[in-house]
Scaffold this motif. Structure first.
Motif, PDB file in Angstrom:
ATOM      1  N   ASP A   1     -30.093  49.180   4.824  1.00 40.67           N
ATOM      2  CA  ASP A   1     -31.181  48.311   4.363  1.00 40.67           C
ATOM      3  C   ASP A   1     -32.090  47.912   5.531  1.00 40.67           C
ATOM      4  OD1 ASP A   1     -31.845  46.383   1.839  1.00 40.67           O
ATOM      5  OD2 ASP A   1     -32.371  45.464   3.767  1.00 40.67           O
ATOM      6  N   PRO A   2     -33.420  48.067   5.377  1.00 40.36           N
ATOM      7  CA  PRO A   2     -34.324  47.781   6.495  1.00 40.36           C
ATOM      8  C   PRO A   2     -34.316  46.321   6.952  1.00 40.36           C
ATOM      9  CG  PRO A   2     -35.533  48.556   4.545  1.00 40.36           C
ATOM     10  CD  PRO A   2     -34.087  48.664   4.219  1.00 40.36           C
ATOM     11  N   VAL A   3     -34.141  45.395   6.036  1.00 45.14           N
ATOM     12  CA  VAL A   3     -34.117  43.967   6.429  1.00 45.14           C
ATOM     13  C   VAL A   3     -32.885  43.704   7.303  1.00 45.14           C
ATOM     14  CG1 VAL A   3     -33.808  41.615   5.530  1.00 45.14           C
ATOM     15  CG2 VAL A   3     -35.430  43.180   4.433  1.00 45.14           C
ATOM     16  N   ILE A   4     -31.749  44.221   6.867  1.00 34.89           N
ATOM     17  CA  ILE A   4     -30.511  44.014   7.644  1.00 34.89           C
ATOM     18  C   ILE A   4     -30.615  44.765   8.972  1.00 34.89           C
ATOM     19  CG2 ILE A   4     -27.982  44.248   7.622  1.00 34.89           C
ATOM     20  CD1 ILE A   4     -28.121  44.085   4.541  1.00 34.89           C
ATOM     21  N   ALA A   5     -31.245  45.954   8.937  1.00 36.82           N
ATOM     22  CA  ALA A   5     -31.382  46.761  10.161  1.00 36.82           C
ATOM     23  C   ALA A   5     -32.251  46.037  11.196  1.00 36.82           C
ATOM     24  CB  ALA A   5     -31.971  48.121   9.820  1.00 36.82           C
ATOM     25  N   ARG A   6     -33.300  45.383  10.739  1.00 38.19           N
ATOM     26  CA  ARG A   6     -34.190  44.666  11.670  1.00 38.19           C
ATOM     27  C   ARG A   6     -33.439  43.496  12.330  1.00 38.19           C
ATOM     28  NH1 ARG A   6     -36.882  40.656  10.056  1.00 38.19           N
ATOM     29  NH2 ARG A   6     -37.269  41.365   7.931  1.00 38.19           N
ATOM     30  N   ILE A   7     -32.677  42.774  11.536  1.00 42.63           N
ATOM     31  CA  ILE A   7     -31.916  41.641  12.099  1.00 42.63           C
ATOM     32  C   ILE A   7     -30.859  42.179  13.066  1.00 42.63           C
ATOM     33  CG2 ILE A   7     -30.324  39.748  11.523  1.00 42.63           C
ATOM     34  CD1 ILE A   7     -31.894  39.539   8.803  1.00 42.63           C
ATOM     35  N   ALA A   8     -30.220  43.276  12.672  1.00 43.80           N
ATOM     36  CA  ALA A   8     -29.165  43.869  13.510  1.00 43.80           C
ATOM     37  C   ALA A   8     -29.726  44.269  14.871  1.00 43.80           C
ATOM     38  CB  ALA A   8     -28.556  45.072  12.798  1.00 43.80           C
TER      39      ALA A   8
ATOM     40  N   ARG B   1     -21.930  32.048   5.089  1.00 46.51           N
ATOM     41  CA  ARG B   1     -22.039  31.470   3.737  1.00 46.51           C
ATOM     42  C   ARG B   1     -20.733  30.825   3.305  1.00 46.51           C
ATOM     43  NH1 ARG B   1     -25.240  34.104  -0.673  1.00 46.51           N
ATOM     44  NH2 ARG B   1     -23.295  35.007  -1.401  1.00 46.51           N
ATOM     45  N   GLY B   2     -19.666  31.041   4.066  1.00 47.16           N
ATOM     46  CA  GLY B   2     -18.402  30.361   3.778  1.00 47.16           C
ATOM     47  C   GLY B   2     -17.401  31.172   2.989  1.00 47.16           C
ATOM     48  N   ASP B   3     -17.735  32.419   2.652  1.00 47.64           N
ATOM     49  CA  ASP B   3     -16.793  33.224   1.866  1.00 47.64           C
ATOM     50  C   ASP B   3     -15.722  33.864   2.759  1.00 47.64           C
ATOM     51  OD1 ASP B   3     -18.348  32.578  -0.303  1.00 47.64           O
ATOM     52  OD2 ASP B   3     -19.148  34.589  -0.624  1.00 47.64           O
ATOM     53  N   ILE B   4     -14.637  34.256   2.119  1.00 48.07           N
ATOM     54  CA  ILE B   4     -13.549  34.968   2.790  1.00 48.07           C
ATOM     55  C   ILE B   4     -13.803  36.463   2.574  1.00 48.07           C
ATOM     56  CG2 ILE B   4     -11.035  35.359   2.731  1.00 48.07           C
ATOM     57  CD1 ILE B   4     -11.006  32.425   1.334  1.00 48.07           C
ATOM     58  N   VAL B   5     -13.671  37.275   3.639  1.00 51.84           N
ATOM     59  CA  VAL B   5     -13.946  38.721   3.505  1.00 51.84           C
ATOM     60  C   VAL B   5     -12.816  39.553   4.098  1.00 51.84           C
ATOM     61  CG1 VAL B   5     -16.458  38.873   3.452  1.00 51.84           C
ATOM     62  CG2 VAL B   5     -15.314  38.654   5.654  1.00 51.84           C
TER      63      VAL B   5
ATOM     64  N   ALA C   1     -32.866  31.396   8.645  1.00 49.97           N
ATOM     65  CA  ALA C   1     -33.883  32.312   8.101  1.00 49.97           C
ATOM     66  C   ALA C   1     -33.268  33.695   7.851  1.00 49.97           C
ATOM     67  CB  ALA C   1     -35.063  32.412   9.060  1.00 49.97           C
ATOM     68  N   ASP C   2     -32.417  34.170   8.763  1.00 45.94           N
ATOM     69  CA  ASP C   2     -31.728  35.466   8.554  1.00 45.94           C
ATOM     70  C   ASP C   2     -30.889  35.415   7.274  1.00 45.94           C
ATOM     71  OD1 ASP C   2     -32.634  36.371  11.058  1.00 45.94           O
ATOM     72  OD2 ASP C   2     -30.791  35.731  12.094  1.00 45.94           O
ATOM     73  N   ILE C   3     -30.130  34.327   7.155  1.00 46.26           N
ATOM     74  CA  ILE C   3     -29.246  34.192   5.977  1.00 46.26           C
ATOM     75  C   ILE C   3     -30.100  34.240   4.705  1.00 46.26           C
ATOM     76  CG2 ILE C   3     -27.559  32.672   4.799  1.00 46.26           C
ATOM     77  CD1 ILE C   3     -26.389  33.215   7.424  1.00 46.26           C
ATOM     78  N   GLY C   4     -31.213  33.507   4.738  1.00 49.77           N
ATOM     79  CA  GLY C   4     -32.108  33.468   3.576  1.00 49.77           C
ATOM     80  C   GLY C   4     -32.685  34.839   3.257  1.00 49.77           C
ATOM     81  N   GLU C   5     -33.083  35.565   4.288  1.00 51.71           N
ATOM     82  CA  GLU C   5     -33.679  36.895   4.052  1.00 51.71           C
ATOM     83  C   GLU C   5     -32.655  37.858   3.465  1.00 51.71           C
ATOM     84  OE1 GLU C   5     -36.618  39.107   6.594  1.00 51.71           O
ATOM     85  OE2 GLU C   5     -35.896  37.589   8.028  1.00 51.71           O
TER      86      GLU C   5
END
Ligand code: NDP
Length: 275
Positions: free
Chosen positions: A199-206, A224-228, A252-256
């Protein structure tokens, strides 16, 4: 080794927020792969009778040399075993396969809403919990109306609901329903089996934070508080997926990333799936 935060469940039991998933790991590779995860620092392993690899997960936990109390093990009730006696028997089978003294968390794998009454296996889960052989019990793939029925009919509140969650399926309604009732969310297929990694949005943040898209996605879940519990049979990825504690995403990253939601499932729809 970085300290993985614990999430405290509604009965006081602590669960490491980051674990290792074992779905689709062939039995022949499960001991070696689970040992690699334990070596990398994971202390939480997610399996199920349905995966056919409980025996090898138990072997790895015993062979790791770690104290039993230092590894959190989850397994799940198979779909054929929703009748009360069948559920108790299936749990015995799980414990025999794992060959561990107790289980940390036992879940009803699917609600199967068109196939009878999931409040019946929940009575067995409560019995198993009271016996102390499982330190916590919960559900998986339950929609809010399913959980509500359990809350009305049962005594024990599920400790967790394990559901499919990733950036393309953010599950806000189910997660907030759980939070309101003290039920922790566990996010299965946290990287959507690889589908979100391009995903380009995730790639940009990465690129900005100097991490891989898998690491950014897993970090998004943690913040976000989840268990993974990402799954991988690849040693390099096992290590990569555990290396999440030297960076942070901004609000902002989390929101995007959350805005990427398109309610797209990789697995079955729990309202329609009946085993
Ligand atoms: P994941 O989202 O964890 O993705 C696993 C896939 O992604 C594998 O193909 C793996 O490949 C690949 N992968 C892992 N890490 C990386 C990485 N860093 N870079 C690139 N590719 C990577 O999917 P799962 O469905 O396995 O979900 C995780 C766990 O959740 C399961 O193992 C299981 O324990 C649980 N689960 C529960 C369900 C339920 O109904 N309760 C349903 C489904 C899963 P490879 O292995 O080849 O390295």
């Amino acid at each position: 080794m970085p300290a993985v935060p614990d999430v405290i469940l509604n009965n006081g039991v602590k669960i490491p927020q980051l674990g290792f998933g074992t779905f689709q790991i062939e039995p022949a590779r499960t001991r070696e792969t689970t040992l690699a995860a334990l070596e990398a620092g994971y202390r939480h392993i997610d399996t199920a009778e349905m995966y056919g690899n409980e025996k090898e997960v138990g072997q790895a936990v015993r062979d790791s040399g770690l104290d039993r109390a230092d590894v959190f093990v989850t397994s799940k009730l198979n779909n054929y075993a929703h009748a009360y006696d069948d559920a108790l028997q299936a749990f015995d089978g799980t414990m025999e396969a794992l060959d561990l003294e107790y289980l940390d968390l036992f879940l009803i794998h699917w609600p199967l809403p068109g196939k009878g009454d999931f409040t019946e296996p929940w009575k067995a889960m409560e019995e198993i919990y009271r016996s102390g052989r499982a330190k916590a019990v919960g559900v998986s793939n339950f929609q809010p109306p399913h959980v509500r029925r359990l809350l009305e009919s049962g005594v024990v509140v599920p400790a967790v609901n394990q559901i499919e969650v990733h950036p393309y399926l953010t599950q806000d309604a189910v997660r907030s329903f759980g939070a309101e009732h003290g039920i922790a969310t566990e996010a299965w297929s946290p990287i959507a089996r690889g589908k979100v990694l391009g995903d380009p949005v995730i790639a940009r943040i990465a690129e900005r934070v100097g991490k891989s898209t898998a690491q950014v996605t897993l970090r998004w879940h943690l913040q976000r508080g989840d268990i993974v519990f990402p799954k991988s049979v690849t040693r390099k990825r096992i290590v990569e997926n555990f290396d999440l504690f030297d960076f942070e995403l901004t609000e902002a990253d989390i929101g995007e990333i959350s805005a990427l939601n398109r309610d797209e499932r990789t697995g079955p729809d729990p309202d329609r799936f009946n085993g």
